[in-house]
Design a protein around this motif. Structure first.
Motif, PDB file in Angstrom:
ATOM      1  N   ALA A  60     -10.493   4.791  -5.638  1.00  0.00           N
ATOM      2  CA  ALA A  60      -9.385   4.072  -5.018  1.00  0.00           C
ATOM      3  C   ALA A  60      -9.771   3.555  -3.639  1.00  0.00           C
ATOM      4  O   ALA A  60     -10.500   4.212  -2.895  1.00  0.00           O
ATOM      5  N   ALA A  61      -9.253   2.375  -3.290  1.00  0.00           N
ATOM      6  CA  ALA A  61      -9.601   1.742  -2.015  1.00  0.00           C
ATOM      7  C   ALA A  61      -8.603   0.624  -1.720  1.00  0.00           C
ATOM      8  O   ALA A  61      -7.849   0.209  -2.607  1.00  0.00           O
ATOM      9  N   PRO A  62      -8.602   0.113  -0.485  1.00  0.00           N
ATOM     10  CA  PRO A  62      -7.737  -1.029  -0.184  1.00  0.00           C
ATOM     11  C   PRO A  62      -8.180  -2.326  -0.852  1.00  0.00           C
ATOM     12  O   PRO A  62      -7.393  -3.258  -0.966  1.00  0.00           O
ATOM     13  N   GLN A  63      -9.440  -2.432  -1.273  1.00  0.00           N
ATOM     14  CA  GLN A  63      -9.905  -3.628  -1.963  1.00  0.00           C
ATOM     15  C   GLN A  63     -11.049  -3.262  -2.909  1.00  0.00           C
ATOM     16  O   GLN A  63     -11.678  -2.224  -2.774  1.00  0.00           O
TER      17      GLN A  63
ATOM     18  N   MET B 142     -15.440   0.495  -6.047  1.00  0.00           N
ATOM     19  CA  MET B 142     -14.125   0.739  -5.473  1.00  0.00           C
ATOM     20  C   MET B 142     -13.113  -0.118  -6.226  1.00  0.00           C
ATOM     21  O   MET B 142     -13.361  -1.303  -6.479  1.00  0.00           O
ATOM     22  N   ILE B 143     -11.981   0.479  -6.571  1.00  0.00           N
ATOM     23  CA  ILE B 143     -10.917  -0.241  -7.269  1.00  0.00           C
ATOM     24  C   ILE B 143      -9.738  -0.370  -6.306  1.00  0.00           C
ATOM     25  O   ILE B 143      -9.199   0.634  -5.830  1.00  0.00           O
ATOM     26  N   GLY B 144      -9.395  -1.579  -5.958  1.00  0.00           N
ATOM     27  CA  GLY B 144      -8.459  -1.808  -4.871  1.00  0.00           C
ATOM     28  C   GLY B 144      -7.019  -1.971  -5.313  1.00  0.00           C
ATOM     29  O   GLY B 144      -6.730  -2.382  -6.435  1.00  0.00           O
ATOM     30  N   TYR B 145      -6.118  -1.624  -4.410  1.00  0.00           N
ATOM     31  CA  TYR B 145      -4.702  -1.918  -4.591  1.00  0.00           C
ATOM     32  C   TYR B 145      -4.057  -2.001  -3.216  1.00  0.00           C
ATOM     33  O   TYR B 145      -4.595  -1.496  -2.223  1.00  0.00           O
ATOM     34  N   ASP B 146      -2.915  -2.626  -3.164  1.00  0.00           N
ATOM     35  CA  ASP B 146      -2.220  -2.840  -1.895  1.00  0.00           C
ATOM     36  C   ASP B 146      -1.821  -1.505  -1.282  1.00  0.00           C
ATOM     37  O   ASP B 146      -1.144  -0.687  -1.912  1.00  0.00           O
TER      38      ASP B 146
ATOM     39  N   TYR C 108       0.982   5.136  -1.296  1.00  0.00           N
ATOM     40  CA  TYR C 108       0.732   4.000  -2.185  1.00  0.00           C
ATOM     41  C   TYR C 108       0.081   4.398  -3.508  1.00  0.00           C
ATOM     42  O   TYR C 108      -0.223   3.552  -4.338  1.00  0.00           O
ATOM     43  N   GLY C 109      -0.115   5.713  -3.737  1.00  0.00           N
ATOM     44  CA  GLY C 109      -0.912   6.149  -4.871  1.00  0.00           C
ATOM     45  C   GLY C 109      -0.258   6.043  -6.231  1.00  0.00           C
ATOM     46  O   GLY C 109      -0.930   6.220  -7.253  1.00  0.00           O
TER      47      GLY C 109
ATOM     48  N   GLN D 202       0.860  -1.389  -8.238  1.00  0.00           N
ATOM     49  CA  GLN D 202      -0.505  -1.861  -7.995  1.00  0.00           C
ATOM     50  C   GLN D 202      -1.532  -0.752  -8.214  1.00  0.00           C
ATOM     51  O   GLN D 202      -2.616  -0.986  -8.756  1.00  0.00           O
ATOM     52  N   ALA D 203      -1.192   0.480  -7.812  1.00  0.00           N
ATOM     53  CA  ALA D 203      -2.097   1.603  -8.060  1.00  0.00           C
ATOM     54  C   ALA D 203      -2.209   1.882  -9.556  1.00  0.00           C
ATOM     55  O   ALA D 203      -3.303   2.171 -10.066  1.00  0.00           O
TER      56      ALA D 203
END
Length: 394
Positions: free
Chosen positions: A154-157, A329-333, A347-348, A352-353
């Motif tokens: 998981a990551a921001p982008q 890395m797999i991103g989400y807002d 946000y998990g 988007q997650a």
């Protein structure tokens, strides 16, 4: 019309997506710390066992580690599931997303495994945040038959090809002798001065450190009263470097700084390694290209590999020194926040997650299909496995 393996994998995951997303949300709502992830391991193993996987719990003498396999092919694809959380801030590194995405990939691949000539091996890897369960599992033989290893984080982008730093963690302690700071200071051995001298030595050495090396620490106890010579001080320190080899060099120099504090004051030094040392992450370029194509085919915006990018540190680095590995890395807002921040935890379980869980799982499944069906990929991985040097436990 014949269904392609990638279409089949998508259809399987579509049927199971509710189970996978429920798992992600359950892990998020019930965070457990390193080596204590009993409920998380049970949730995952129960799910995949019900789906037909052969499950081995408590592998490598780790109660919360497991392996789950499907298929009998000679090409063993290892998919690493993480599920530990951080103290006080839960899944602020998104390991509920990581773990659920790995389960999604394994479930999507299982019905295709024999047709593809692969064995799908889901490895439950505890204690990434602290301790390094993957290192324990490498030593314990869990990766001995694995020809390729993968996970998403998981990551921001989104990103591929990210490097990470090697790291070692220490607990440092000095033992001196207490004395009245005014009446008889000459009777004392000042443990706080020993720590101060070590910190000054480390600060002076920073000018000569290799670029990329980082030393960080915090004093956890340093005395109790101003009028008493401190008899005990403790600190937690991390050393990081670009490579495992450079880390060993850095460790030797920083150890000497702590020894200087003991030598100068007469205090006794205790330096304890905490957990396993993490090696730098070396991502396999060919596997990375397959993942990149798969992620883009799912509509994700993923920049080309940038070898100059780096993350923090991960025990997946140790795996990558033995097994061809990817760790995209797999991103989400997640707003303006970043991992290891309590705000990231919120946000998990957003839509988007959840999308990241499913896309990450499917992208890994499609990557595995590519590795299995491309003759050059397959032969290269099997050759590397056959010629791999045995891992020496230590």
């Amino acid at each position: 019309m014949t269904t392609t393996p990638t279409e089949h994998a998508r259809a399987v995951l579509t049927r199971r997506q509710d189970e996978v997303l429920a798992l992600s949300h359950q892990l998020h709502a019930d965070p457990e710390l390193a080596y204590e992830e009993h409920r998380a391991a049970r949730r995952i193993t129960d799910l995949v066992e019900a789906a037909g996987f052969a499950v081995d719990r408590g592998v490598c003498d780790l109660p919360t580690a497991f392996t789950a396999t499907a298929g009998t092919g000679d090409l063993v694809i290892g998919i690493c599931a993480e599920y530990d959380a951080l103290p006080g801030i839960g899944h602020a590194c998104g390991h509920n997303v990581n773990g659920a995405a790995s389960v999604a990939a394994a479930l999507a691949l299982a019905p295709l495994a024999d047709d593809l000539g692969i064995t799908v091996k889901l490895l439950g890897t505890p204690a990434e945040e602290f301790g390094g369960g993957k290192v324990d599992m490498l030593r314990g033989g869990a990766f001995d038959d694995v020809a390729a290893a993968m996970m998403v984080h998981a990551a921001p982008q989104d990103s591929v090809g990210l490097a990470s730093l090697a790291i070692s963690s220490w607990k440092v302690g000095y033992t001196g002798r207490a004395a009245h700071a005014a009446a008889m200071p000459e009777r004392g051995v000042n443990a706080a001065d020993a720590m101060m001298i070590a910190q000054v030595a480390i600060a002076a050495y920073r000018q000569q450190m290799r670029p990329g090396s980082v030393v960080s620490g915090v004093v956890t106890s340093g005395g109790e009263a101003a009028n008493v010579i401190p008899a005990h001080t403790t600190a937690d320190y991390d050393c990081r470097a670009d490579t495992a080899e450079e880390l060993r060099e850095l460790q030797a120099r920083i150890r000497a700084c702590f020894q200087a504090g003991a030598l100068a004051t007469g205090a006794e030094l205790a330096l304890e390694t905490v957990g396993n040392d993490y090696a730098d992450l070396r991502q396999d370029l060919a596997m990375g290209r397959s993942y990149l194509a798969a992620a883009r085919a799912l509509g994700r915006t993923v920049p080309d590999t940038d070898p100059n990018l780096r993350a923090g540190s991960t025990d997946m680095g140790n795996v990558s020194h033995v097994v061809p590995t990817i760790h995209p890395m797999i991103g989400y807002d997640c707003g303006d926040t970043i991992m290891h921040n309590p705000e990231f935890t919120r946000y998990g379980t957003t839509p988007q997650a959840d999308r990241a869980v499913l896309d990450g799982g499917l992208a890994m499944a499609w990557t595995a299909v590519d590795l299995a069906t491309d003759p050059a990929h397959r032969e290269a991985l099997l050759t590397r496995l056959a010629t791999r040097e045995p891992l020496v436990a230590g």
